[in-house]
Design a protein around this motif. Sequence first.
Motif, short mmCIF file in Angstrom:
data_model
loop_
_atom_site.label_atom_id
_atom_site.label_comp_id
_atom_site.label_asym_id
_atom_site.label_seq_id
_atom_site.Cartn_x
_atom_site.Cartn_y
_atom_site.Cartn_z
N VAL A 191 0.79 -1.12 0.06
CA VAL A 191 -0.02 0.15 0.24
C VAL A 191 1.07 1.23 -0.12
N SER A 192 1.79 1.35 0.93
CA SER A 192 3.01 2.49 0.87
C SER A 192 3.53 2.56 -0.50
N ARG A 193 3.62 1.74 -1.25
CA ARG A 193 4.33 1.61 -2.63
C ARG A 193 3.40 2.19 -3.71
N MET A 194 2.06 2.16 -3.52
CA MET A 194 1.35 2.64 -4.61
C MET A 194 1.20 4.30 -4.86
N THR A 195 0.76 4.61 -6.10
CA THR A 195 0.54 6.10 -6.08
C THR A 195 -0.70 6.22 -6.74
N GLU A 196 -1.47 7.14 -6.19
CA GLU A 196 -2.94 7.36 -6.75
C GLU A 196 -2.60 8.45 -7.95
N LYS A 197 -3.27 8.07 -9.05
CA LYS A 197 -3.16 9.17 -10.19
C LYS A 197 -4.46 9.70 -10.57
N GLU A 198 -4.62 10.42 -11.42
CA GLU A 198 -5.82 11.28 -11.79
C GLU A 198 -7.33 10.28 -11.99
N ASP A 199 -6.77 9.26 -12.40
CA ASP A 199 -8.06 8.20 -12.60
C ASP A 199 -8.62 7.86 -11.29
N GLY A 200 -7.88 8.07 -10.25
CA GLY A 200 -8.41 7.56 -9.00
C GLY A 200 -8.14 6.23 -8.62
N LYS A 201 -7.16 5.54 -9.38
CA LYS A 201 -6.64 4.44 -9.22
C LYS A 201 -5.24 4.46 -8.68
N LEU A 202 -5.05 3.24 -7.94
CA LEU A 202 -3.53 3.12 -7.24
C LEU A 202 -2.66 2.38 -8.53
N HIS A 203 -1.70 3.08 -8.71
CA HIS A 203 -0.74 2.41 -9.67
C HIS A 203 0.78 2.09 -9.06
N ILE A 204 1.40 1.10 -9.74
CA ILE A 204 2.69 0.72 -9.11
C ILE A 204 3.55 1.49 -10.35
N LEU A 205 4.45 2.70 -10.14
CA LEU A 205 5.10 3.13 -11.01
C LEU A 205 6.69 2.87 -10.85
N ASP A 206 7.28 2.92 -12.11
CA ASP A 206 8.74 2.70 -11.81
C ASP A 206 9.33 1.33 -11.58
N VAL A 207 8.96 0.31 -12.19
CA VAL A 207 9.29 -1.10 -11.45
C VAL A 207 10.11 -1.72 -12.90
N VAL A 208 10.77 -2.89 -12.51
CA VAL A 208 11.26 -3.91 -13.37
C VAL A 208 10.21 -5.07 -13.28
N GLY A 209 9.62 -5.32 -14.07
CA GLY A 209 8.69 -6.89 -13.91
C GLY A 209 9.72 -8.12 -14.22
N PRO A 210 9.18 -9.10 -14.09
CA PRO A 210 10.02 -10.45 -14.27
C PRO A 210 10.52 -10.31 -15.82
N ASP A 211 10.08 -9.60 -16.65
CA ASP A 211 10.81 -9.43 -18.02
C ASP A 211 11.91 -8.21 -17.60
N GLU A 212 12.87 -8.68 -17.63
CA GLU A 212 14.01 -7.73 -17.65
C GLU A 212 14.52 -6.87 -18.47
N TYR A 213 13.80 -6.90 -19.69
CA TYR A 213 14.38 -6.14 -20.91
C TYR A 213 13.44 -4.79 -20.89
N LYS A 214 12.62 -4.79 -19.69
CA LYS A 214 11.66 -3.55 -19.74
C LYS A 214 12.09 -3.07 -18.24
N GLU A 215 12.87 -1.87 -18.45
CA GLU A 215 13.23 -1.18 -16.92
C GLU A 215 12.11 0.03 -16.87
N HIS A 216 11.97 0.48 -15.71
CA HIS A 216 11.31 1.92 -15.41
C HIS A 216 9.87 1.99 -16.10
N VAL A 217 9.29 0.88 -15.86
CA VAL A 217 7.85 0.68 -16.46
C VAL A 217 6.84 1.02 -15.40
N ASP A 218 5.64 1.38 -15.87
CA ASP A 218 4.50 1.68 -14.91
C ASP A 218 3.60 0.46 -15.18
N ASP A 219 2.91 0.19 -13.96
CA ASP A 219 2.05 -0.96 -14.11
C ASP A 219 2.12 -2.19 -14.81
#
Length: 663
Positions: A362-390
Amino acid sequence: MVRSVRWQAPAGEVLDLEFKRIVSFARLHVIAQSVTIRADRDVKLVVESGINGQMTNTGSQHFSEGEKRLYDGAVMQYTQTTIQSKIDFFFNTRLRFFKNGTEQQEKGFITMDRRRIDMRYTLELAAGEALTIEKISTVHTSRDKDAEGVDFKEMQTRTLAQAEEAQAMGYQALADESAAAWNERVWDRVAVTVESEDEFDALALHFAQYHLYVMTPAHDNRMNVGAKGLSGEAYKGHTFWDTEMFILPYFNFTDPAIAKSLEEYRYLSLPGAHKKAASNNYKGAQFPWEAAWLDDGEVTPVWGAADIVTGLPTKIWSGFIEEHITADVVYGLWQYCTVAGDQEFMDKSGYELMMDTAIYWVSRMTEKEDGKLHILDVVGPDEYKEHVDDNAFTNYMAHWNIKKAIEYHDLLKVEKPELFAKLDAKLGLAEAYAQWTGALDRIFLPQPHEDGVIPQNATYLQLKDIDLTKYKNQDHVGSLFDDYNLEQVNQIQVSKQADILLLFLLMEDLFDHKTKQANWDYYEPRTLHDSSLSLSTHCILANDLHDTELAYQLFRRAAAIDAGPDMKSSSAGIHAGSVAGIWQCAVFGFGGVRMLGGKLRIRPALPKAWSRLDFSLYWHGQKLHVVQTPGSVTVENLTGTAPVEMELVGEQISLTDSVTRSL
Ligand code: BGC
């Protein structure tokens, strides 16, 4: 391991040498070696052997000069301390000589050099005579559980005594004892056997099981599995999500006590997870991407290989922002507790971990204009994509983590008030609960587009598509980086490994068949399988999508990573997660075994090449034996002391004895 060498000396003598060696599976500290030498004529041999403290880890010498000693003219002892972590190592070894089976009392001379101690023997060997030299050694460290509170001198004496006991047993007795332990603990108990048109398949499964045991520190819950097992120095022995996603499932289903130890490690490493969260200004527990000693926290190196374009070192972002690991850890722990039915562990550690990590999310999530909570700036399991959102995988896993925390909060409050009060005092549950419930429905979960494709992250589907044929057919892993740097790769629709597809295995019933197929069709052609973890996931999913033959091809490719003919693929060490994936391909893939919503499911489908698959599973302490043929599946509850609820080929059953279903 047995190795035979025929060696012709420069003067023409021909020597046959047979080397044998084991690391005992029955005695934690014992290593035994033997070499038998035969010569075609009378020869004189000089034998020099001992303890070589000059060994390095990719160039680094970790040890101080240490103390070298010889006891009784034969037993060598070398004690050294690591320079940085101050861990004491105690090595003992001795050589024994046998001619045609009879022990010889040979007189040797000690030689000592910097960081080494050896004995030198000069021997006569008659033509045709068999000389066997045994070398039995022990390795102990001050970190061993059985060394706690024992001082240095006492360790020297104690380890010497253990070495002498093993040396008195001799090579063959130690090898037999070790083989018996293998049979008892593995081969007679939980071996996976397969009858296939190609015997490589059975070999690969044995290879996988063998490595799973040798690389797992089952004796010590302060340690976990390194990404290269114990077979190589790459990744420095660090533990990744490979444990929970790939390795742990094997132990959940075949050796629950070991699975428990692996998850106790995570619980014991909570201080490191708190340290990481706090250093990032988050709350709760954030598990390190790479983990080592319990309270180390994050240990991922910061810099990697040189960038092909700039020539500068590439920054490794995983240690900072590859955050799905935190949910992966609790997912694994929950899997363990559910498959093993270990309520005690859940009470002691599981609920707390689930909640502590939900606080972090919860402390990691960011609320955006759409009122939703997003997880910004991560690397997912696919490490060929860095600094991605959601990143879809991360968001769904975090959502699951918080949902479970809410579910358990409600359950404990009513059913286990004492435990609830304890956790409340530790974690502040009133505030946490309000945040979880306030967040849950607002977490942004990427949905399938009209064509069924779920965006892997906020930008993936808008990136440029390039012709990947060359890299799909590459002759070396990572060939993409011969042409592009990571920044450029970030701008292309190309994936290193399974990302969203892995989610389909972990949360199988959240997505329908059509969605899975659409995403397979979209992402697989864009995935280079540059992580060894990718192929086994694809194999299992191909099975779920009912393409058993494609699954078989993927199984063969996954198995070939370490067990195949390319000797270079494992030069930095075997791929621990991938090796476990070989077992997953057979049991989760062709066996169709899954834990779903707390229940066991078995839905088998054999590839054409296989005429039989035979494996054992543990479920809530009951041992099940499963035999599959192309036309039938038989499941027997060998323990039979409690019914096992399961879905077998679409039918709900409760099994205390044995059942056969045709396929
Ligand atoms: C993979 C990770 C994996 C790590 C250790 C990387 O190449 O991308 O998913 O955890 O290797 O095996």
